[in-house]
Design an enzyme around this catalytic site. Structure first.
Site, short mmCIF file in Angstrom:
data_model
loop_
_atom_site.label_atom_id
_atom_site.label_comp_id
_atom_site.label_asym_id
_atom_site.label_seq_id
_atom_site.Cartn_x
_atom_site.Cartn_y
_atom_site.Cartn_z
N GLY A 155 0.56 -1.53 -0.17
CA GLY A 155 -0.47 -0.09 0.48
C GLY A 155 0.86 1.36 0.41
CB ILE A 157 3.32 2.10 4.40
CG1 ILE A 157 2.88 3.14 5.36
CG2 ILE A 157 4.47 1.69 5.27
CD1 ILE A 157 2.18 3.35 6.60
CB SER A 176 -0.66 -6.76 -1.86
OG SER A 176 -0.88 -5.57 -1.18
CB VAL A 232 6.66 -0.76 10.39
CG1 VAL A 232 7.83 -0.32 10.65
CG2 VAL A 232 6.30 -0.80 8.80
N GLY A 233 3.12 -2.52 10.78
CA GLY A 233 1.80 -2.13 10.29
C GLY A 233 1.13 -2.10 11.81
NE ARG A 234 -3.03 -0.38 14.29
CZ ARG A 234 -2.01 0.63 13.47
NH1 ARG A 234 -0.99 0.16 13.61
NH2 ARG A 234 -3.24 1.78 13.44
CD GLU A 263 1.49 -1.37 19.41
OE1 GLU A 263 0.63 -0.24 19.79
OE2 GLU A 263 1.97 -1.36 18.98
CG HIS A 281 2.46 2.06 17.38
ND1 HIS A 281 1.16 1.14 17.31
CD2 HIS A 281 1.94 2.55 16.36
CE1 HIS A 281 0.44 1.13 16.36
NE2 HIS A 281 0.79 2.03 15.30
CB ALA A 283 6.42 4.61 12.85
N1 NAI Z 1 3.77 1.91 13.32
C1 NAI Z 1 2.95 2.65 12.99
O1 NAI Z 1 2.81 4.00 13.24
C2 NAI Z 1 2.06 2.65 11.48
C3 NAI Z 1 1.25 1.86 11.11
N2 NAI Z 1 0.26 1.77 9.90
C4 NAI Z 1 -0.35 0.77 9.72
O2 NAI Z 1 0.81 0.89 8.48
C5 NAI Z 1 -0.77 -0.59 7.51
C6 NAI Z 1 -0.62 0.51 5.91
O3 NAI Z 1 -0.72 1.50 6.22
P1 NAI Z 1 -1.29 2.51 4.28
O4 NAI Z 1 0.61 1.78 3.93
O5 NAI Z 1 -0.89 3.54 4.97
O6 NAI Z 1 -2.09 1.58 4.31
P2 NAI Z 1 -2.69 1.02 2.59
O7 NAI Z 1 -4.85 0.66 2.84
O8 NAI Z 1 -2.00 1.95 1.58
O9 NAI Z 1 -2.20 -0.27 2.15
C7 NAI Z 1 -2.60 -1.61 3.39
C8 NAI Z 1 -2.17 -3.12 2.28
O10 NAI Z 1 -2.89 -3.79 2.78
C9 NAI Z 1 -2.87 -4.65 2.06
N3 NAI Z 1 -3.82 -5.55 2.44
C10 NAI Z 1 -5.60 -6.02 2.87
N4 NAI Z 1 -5.67 -6.64 2.58
C11 NAI Z 1 -4.48 -7.69 3.08
C12 NAI Z 1 -4.64 -9.14 2.41
N5 NAI Z 1 -5.59 -10.23 3.00
N6 NAI Z 1 -3.04 -10.35 2.47
C13 NAI Z 1 -2.51 -8.85 2.14
N7 NAI Z 1 -2.33 -7.97 1.64
C14 NAI Z 1 -3.16 -7.01 2.07
C15 NAI Z 1 -3.92 -4.21 0.98
O11 NAI Z 1 -3.42 -4.61 -0.12
C16 NAI Z 1 -3.01 -2.98 1.05
O12 NAI Z 1 -1.36 -2.76 0.23
C17 NAI Z 1 -2.63 0.88 8.05
O13 NAI Z 1 -3.47 -0.07 7.95
C18 NAI Z 1 -1.93 1.04 9.64
O14 NAI Z 1 -2.06 -0.74 10.53
C19 NAI Z 1 -0.12 3.11 9.31
C20 NAI Z 1 0.44 4.07 9.96
C21 NAI Z 1 1.30 4.15 11.45
O1 LIG Z 2 0.11 3.62 14.26
C1 LIG Z 2 -0.70 4.24 13.15
C2 LIG Z 2 -2.02 4.58 12.71
O2 LIG Z 2 -1.99 6.31 12.00
O3 LIG Z 2 -2.57 3.45 11.78
#
Ligand code: NAI
Ligand SMILES: O=CC(=O)O
Length: 317
Positions: A155, A157, A176, A232-234, A263, A281, A283
């Site tokens: 996505g 990130i 993905s 860095v996801g969840r 967490e 957490h 980032a």
């Molecule tokens: N560590 C931190 O502080 C932060 C963590 N995050 C986490 O990062 C995640 C991704 O953020 P973005 O890239 O902005 O979101 P995004 O919506 O652009 O990308 C999410 C990706 O997850 C993929 N996905 C969804 N279902 C899937 C599956 N069943 N199998 C494989 N891939 C799958 C999608 O295809 C997409 O490419 C967020 O959902 C959030 O949980 C986001 C911001 C800050």
């Molecule tokens: O982990 C942070 C977020 O924006 O999601």
């Protein structure tokens, strides 16, 4: 309002009629909330504060929820859809900083920067001859260039992570939800297939029922003794209990984690290991992310009250 600093709250209060439940002496905020509920048209959702159907049923005038996170799964979206409430999130405002941290964690796991920094204080009185000095440590031999990096979640990130790792000469492939025509790297619909073709996994997909523990024992075992995982996801994208067992037994090479399954709990076994790098957490805890978030919030609030188009509306269908 716990998350935002005072000047931002002041900025909001000078432009809008702001009601902050944390100003209430009532720790549950409930009486104050009930008193004002019928007037509230916009809810600014700070951090992943849950927005339940009970809360929504109190806020009968609510038209918009402005989220301050990428994920908005803490908000009851189906109920918002039913009530005609618009929801916005932060889109790309955080992507670059999260990608930077992912790459930083990877370099640190491979080159053990944090570990040797901590060790320096334990080596008093050594002659400053750089080669001998450095050889007191188990020097790392991991090059980043040439590593096969599998990105789980291509996505916003994931795409930023790839931009950075390409500059190091990494060989990229990805998993993905679906293949992305604009992404020129090999796509593996099955995460297991991705792993057997990777030295490093960078996990940055959305957490859903489908992706819960997508990195399970079999996947981690297939990554192998030299394999490195960055998350860095969840936290719950990885089966954390199994990850700890595999790390303790030396069956995976190392991990860099910004997120944890429960967490702020961090499994204590991790602190005994020298192949891990952890961050709390954080980032997006940068001034740039906060500035971008604040601008986005103000833009959306102004647009809403002026009946103009909002940025980053979440699809509720
Ligand atoms: N560590 C931190 O502080 C932060 C963590 N995050 C986490 O990062 C995640 C991704 O953020 P973005 O890239 O902005 O979101 P995004 O919506 O652009 O990308 C999410 C990706 O997850 C993929 N996905 C969804 N279902 C899937 C599956 N069943 N199998 C494989 N891939 C799958 C999608 O295809 C997409 O490419 C967020 O959902 C959030 O949980 C986001 C911001 C800050
Ligand atoms: O982990 C942070 C977020 O924006 O999601």
């Amino acid at each position: 309002m716990k998350y935002f600093h005072f000047p931002f709250k002041h900025r909001l209060a000078t432009q809008f009629n702001l009601f902050d439940p944390f100003d209430s002496l009532d720790s549950t905020c409930s009486s104050l909330l009930c008193r004002h509920a019928h007037n509230i048209r916009v809810l600014l959702c700070v951090d992943p504060t849950p927005v339940s159907s009970d809360l929504l049923s109190l806020l009968l005038a609510l038209e918009l929820i402005v989220g301050s996170t990428v994920d908005v799964d803490h908000i009851n979206l189906p109920e918002c859809g039913r009530c005609g409430i618009t929801v916005t999130n932060v889109g790309v405002a955080f992507s670059e900083d999260v990608a930077d941290l992912a790459v930083g964690l990877l370099i640190d796991v491979l080159r053990k920067i944090s570990l040797v920094t901590a060790s320096l204080s334990l080596l008093p009185g050594l002659k400053p001859v750089i080669t001998h000095w450095a050889l007191r440590f188990n020097l790392t031999h991991n090059w980043i260039g040439g590593k096969r990096v599998g990105v789980v979640g291509m996505g916003k990130i994931g795409s930023e992570v790839v931009k950075r790792l390409q500059a190091f000469g990494c060989i990229i492939s990805y998993n993905s939800k679906r293949k992305k025509s604009a992404i020129p790297f090999p796509y593996y619909p099955d995460v297991y297939e991705l792993v057997v073709n990777s030295d490093v996994l960078v996990v940055c997909c959305a957490l859903t029922e489908e992706t819960h523990h997508i990195i399970n024992k079999d996947v981690m075992t297939a990554l192998g003794k030299e394999g490195v995982i960055i998350n860095v996801g969840r936290g719950a994208l990885i089966d954390e209990k199994e990850m700890v067992k595999l790390l303790v037994r030396g069956e995976i090479g190392g991990v860099g984690l910004d997120v944890f399954e429960n967490e702020p709990h961090v499994p204590k076994e991790l602190f005994q290991l020298d192949n891990i790098v952890l961050s709390p957490h954080c980032a997006v805890a940068t001034p740039e992310c906060f500035d971008a978030l604040e601008e986005l919030i103000v833009f959306n609030l102004k647009a809403f009250f002026a009946n103009k188009t909002l940025w980053l509306m979440v699809n509720l269908e």
